[in-house]
Design an enzyme around this catalytic site. Structure first.
Site, PDB file in Angstrom:
ATOM      1  N   THR A   1      41.441  30.428   7.080  1.00 33.28           N
ATOM      2  CA  THR A   1      41.401  30.966   8.436  1.00 33.28           C
ATOM      3  C   THR A   1      40.213  31.896   8.622  1.00 33.28           C
ATOM      4  OG1 THR A   1      42.586  32.466   9.948  1.00 33.28           O
ATOM      5  CG2 THR A   1      42.992  32.762   7.614  1.00 33.28           C
ATOM      6  N   ASP A   2      39.779  32.065   9.869  1.00 30.56           N
ATOM      7  CA  ASP A   2      38.727  33.044  10.148  1.00 30.56           C
ATOM      8  C   ASP A   2      39.229  34.477  10.037  1.00 30.56           C
ATOM      9  OD1 ASP A   2      40.286  33.131  12.451  1.00 30.56           O
ATOM     10  OD2 ASP A   2      38.629  32.807  13.848  1.00 30.56           O
ATOM     11  N   GLU A   3      40.541  34.663   9.963  1.00 32.12           N
ATOM     12  CA  GLU A   3      41.088  36.023   9.898  1.00 32.12           C
ATOM     13  C   GLU A   3      40.733  36.732   8.593  1.00 32.12           C
ATOM     14  OE1 GLU A   3      44.960  36.864  11.476  1.00 32.12           O
ATOM     15  OE2 GLU A   3      45.048  34.926  12.510  1.00 32.12           O
TER      16      GLU A   3
ATOM     17  N   TYR B   1      49.010  38.800   6.108  1.00 33.62           N
ATOM     18  CA  TYR B   1      48.713  37.368   6.179  1.00 33.62           C
ATOM     19  C   TYR B   1      47.268  37.084   5.795  1.00 33.62           C
ATOM     20  CZ  TYR B   1      46.927  33.117   8.327  1.00 33.62           C
ATOM     21  OH  TYR B   1      46.267  31.945   8.551  1.00 33.62           O
TER      22      TYR B   1
ATOM     23  N   LYS C   1      45.599  35.056   2.539  1.00 37.95           N
ATOM     24  CA  LYS C   1      44.701  33.905   2.652  1.00 37.95           C
ATOM     25  C   LYS C   1      43.355  34.193   1.986  1.00 37.95           C
ATOM     26  CE  LYS C   1      45.116  30.455   4.361  1.00 37.95           C
ATOM     27  NZ  LYS C   1      45.567  29.152   3.803  1.00 37.95           N
TER      28      LYS C   1
END
Length: 355
Positions: free
Chosen positions: A134-136, A160, A164
């Site tokens: 994810t870009d997060e 989260y 990741k």
């Protein structure tokens, strides 16, 4: 024909990838899914009868089960999507995210490494392990023109995104240390058919249809880059089959919108397709207390995947959102089966009964 082992294939993005593979390629799929609350085999009804599709009910933390599965099915590639993925849930229960996203990824990497090590030279060279992230993991963008690139430093904000980020580091370490042929992609916010209705877009669609409040965190000024899930599925298959080993690609939709803009757009489409006799749907918008550590802006620079692999998104935000609203209107059976007691309890816990 490749055999592709897809983890999390009953989830939102995983099911879109499997539908794409079965419907548009000659390849076969082994779908590995634990079937947690967000896993739904009904999302695969159109392809589940294919002789090129096989489902295995398995937790990626089950190392012995994975070893058996690899030995039995002899896959040519792994597309790893299984993950706990909702930020709010990670805030209230972070341990489960560490277990699935970090321990599970490590367990899968080890099973894949042991299997890959025993292949003959030709199959060993052709094998791929594609990790979907994810870009997060990049954290927050502060400037209005800044974009995440593949070299942006990691600065995760939530349990989260931290989990990741940890899984991304593990995948790179298994490539560097053991030579496992890996690929990594980091995507922006996905939306589209079959998304579990804890996420913003399906939550707003379904609440609006039921005349319930449409919860918006804070002022609703958080900016996200929105990517239609079927465009993402095509990008993932492109990277898996054409990407350079050891490399990373950012996948984005080129659609930056504030959360409030997204909610208003949904309301406008619903006003057109299923007008309410009471009031415009935007009258249901309710601002709720912002969540802790909420990143203000994410935006992807997807230039690398376009330059190197020729992928660009086919849907604009407007066309993709309309398709998404129409899908939820046309699939009440899927929605009713998904909206379990656990889902309603989760909404009450996180939105104070406003869901």
């Amino acid at each position: 024909m490749r055999k592709i082992l897809v983890t999390g294939g009953a989830g939102f993005i995983g099911s879109a990838v499997i539908r794409h593979i079965i419907q548009h390629t000659p390849d076969a799929v082994i779908n590995v899914d634990k079937l947690t609350y967000a896993g739904n085999l009904e999302s695969l009804v159109g392809v589940a009868d294919s002789p090129r599709y096989h489902f295995a009910h398995l937790d990626i933390c089950d190392g012995a089960g994975l070893e058996t599965l690899f030995a039995e099915h002899q896959p040519d590639a792994v597309l790893h999507l299984a993950a706990e993925s909702h930020v709010d849930r990670s805030i209230s229960g972070p341990a489960e995210f560490i277990t699935t996203n970090v321990v599970g990824t490590c367990t899968l990497l080890e099973a894949a490494r042991h299997y890959w090590s025993g292949l003959d030279d030709e199959r060993k060279t052709a094998f791929r392990f594609h990790h979907v992230s994810t870009d997060e993991v990049y954290g927050d963008l502060h400037g209005t023109d800044d974009l995440f690139t593949e070299t942006t430093p990691y600065a995760p904000s939530s349990p989260y995104s931290a989990s990741k980020a940890g899984s991304d580091h593990l995948v790179r370490a298994w490539h560097r240390t053991y030579g496992l042929p890996v690929l990594i992609t980091n995507c922006s916010n996905n939306y589209g058919p079959c998304q579990f209705p804890e996420k913003l877009i399906p939550l707003v669609i379904l609440n609006a249809l039921e005349g319930k409040p449409l919860p918006v965190y804070g002022k609703g000024d958080q900016v996200r880059d929105w990517l239609y899930v079927e465009d993402h599925a095509k990008a993932l298959y492109t990277v898996l089959t054409q990407g350079q080993i050891g490399d990373t690609w950012n996948i984005g939709g080129h659609n930056e919108k504030t959360n409030l803009e997204v909610v208003n757009s949904i309301c406008s489409i619903l006003d057109e397709l299923v007008p309410s006799p009471l009031a415009p749907y935007r009258s249901l918008i309710t601002h709720v207390i912002d969540r802790p550590g909420h990143d203000r802006r994410y935006a992807i620079d997807a230039g690398k995947i376009e330059r190197e692999l020729g992928w660009t998104p086919q849907e604009t935000f407007e066309s993709g959102l309309r398709k998404t609203v129409q899908w939820y209107l046309a699939n009440p059976r899927w929605v009713s089966h998904v909206k379990s007691g656990e889902y309603r309890q989760w909404l009450a816990q996180h939105y104070g009964g406003q869901g």
